[in-house]
Write an enzyme that holds these catalytic residues in place. Sequence first.
Site, PDB file in Angstrom:
ATOM      1  N   LYS A  63       0.803  -1.239   0.000  1.00 10.20           N
ATOM      2  CA  LYS A  63       0.000   0.000   0.000  1.00 10.20           C
ATOM      3  C   LYS A  63       0.826   1.275   0.000  1.00 10.20           C
ATOM      4  O   LYS A  63       0.451   2.239  -0.648  1.00 10.20           O
ATOM      5  CB  LYS A  63      -0.989   0.000   1.165  1.00 10.20           C
ATOM      6  CG  LYS A  63      -0.360   0.116   2.530  1.00 10.20           C
ATOM      7  CD  LYS A  63      -1.403  -0.016   3.629  1.00 10.20           C
ATOM      8  CE  LYS A  63      -0.751   0.042   4.991  1.00 10.20           C
ATOM      9  NZ  LYS A  63      -1.547  -0.655   6.019  1.00 10.20           N
TER      10      LYS A  63
ATOM     11  N   ARG B  47      -9.018  -1.287  16.721  1.00  4.20           N
ATOM     12  CA  ARG B  47      -9.312  -0.866  15.354  1.00  4.20           C
ATOM     13  C   ARG B  47     -10.168  -1.993  14.772  1.00  4.20           C
ATOM     14  O   ARG B  47     -11.212  -2.279  15.334  1.00  4.20           O
ATOM     15  CB  ARG B  47      -8.026  -0.564  14.566  1.00  4.20           C
ATOM     16  CG  ARG B  47      -8.295   0.354  13.376  1.00  4.20           C
ATOM     17  CD  ARG B  47      -7.067   0.662  12.557  1.00  4.20           C
ATOM     18  NE  ARG B  47      -6.562  -0.507  11.822  1.00  4.20           N
ATOM     19  CZ  ARG B  47      -5.523  -0.500  11.002  1.00  4.20           C
ATOM     20  NH1 ARG B  47      -4.841   0.620  10.819  1.00  4.20           N
ATOM     21  NH2 ARG B  47      -5.129  -1.592  10.371  1.00  4.20           N
TER      22      ARG B  47
END
Length: 352
Positions: A36, A131
């Site tokens: 990414k 998260r």
Amino acid sequence: MSNPRLQIDSTKIAENAALLIKMLKPLSIDVVPVTKVFMGHPVIARLLIDAGATTLADSRIENVERMRRAGIKVPIMLIRTPMLSQVEQVVLNCNVSLNTELSTIQALSSTAKKLGVFHQVIIMVELGDLREGVMPDDLIKIIKETRSLPHISLKGIGANLTCRYGIAPDHHNMAFLAKIASEIETKFQLKLDIISGGNSANLLWAFSSDNINRVNQLRLGESIYFGVEALKKRCIIGAHTDTVKLIAEVIESNRKPSMPWGKRHKNAFGEQYETTNRGDVDQAILALGRQDVDPQGLISPQGLSIVSSSSDHIVIESTDTPLQIGQEIEFKIDYVGLLSAMTSPYVNKYFT
Ligand SMILES: *Cc1c(COP(=O)(O)O)cnc(C)c1O
């Protein structure tokens, strides 16, 4: 070469990837490189595959599609819970995705069935960093439902720590993940192929633990690209830490007072600094700004310091010789800096 520019050393990144794969092999941990930060750049994808990676991972479908368009054929894992609005692209381009929501897995299933493909899922478990992840008590239910869905196969479970609260992967939470895996296997009479333990922040735990407890996959970005583990930013012995630099050009250089004059308000970014009079200073402006890079991600060379930044200008002071117009200044860059500079269309990218 055009400025500003990122200079990316492919050979060093490839060597880091090969090193981490080799170091984790004796622990039976597969390295899944995460692309990414390079936005799925095909040059990076190819070098990771050449270094021995058999699966790649990315958080964004656009990056995955970019790799597919470039002819990357290896299995790709989507490491952010898919958007409901993107399930079609996900099942068409990704072999496996990390998931936390039953409604999304249901949509992946019906879309995969419609398109005549199969999709694998790894269910993420909440281990305390708050998260992504299913709360442990809700796990049995989502696994039961997932197993009943057509065109979906449950590949394993996983976890992600450190990104939000800096919670460290350790013997306790990793053993807990392994325990849950075994419970699922017993309850459903199945074998989970993948226990995806985390990211580059798991390396201190992995290398110092005498029992890595069934974790057999790590998703690694920062450690491959920067040669450091991500929890305490310690260097990995034998890895390159100087893989990427950012180069910017001086467009103004002057001796100026260190004290501004006139009536002071907040600056263009709503900030106001305490200022002390340090007399005249050698100040220069770089053609580089917040639209190019997050200045906090830059590490200045010896004798230079960044004193201010705005959209298009970074002001630096030099303690040695004054800078020349057109001079190139070379910064080291960290993960945050690379993430921003790679994503900026104004920053040229050169791979060597
Ligand atoms: C970004 C990301 C990773 C890789 O993290 P690094 O610290 O760069 O190794 C792993 N897993 C998930 C879910 C991520 O979003």
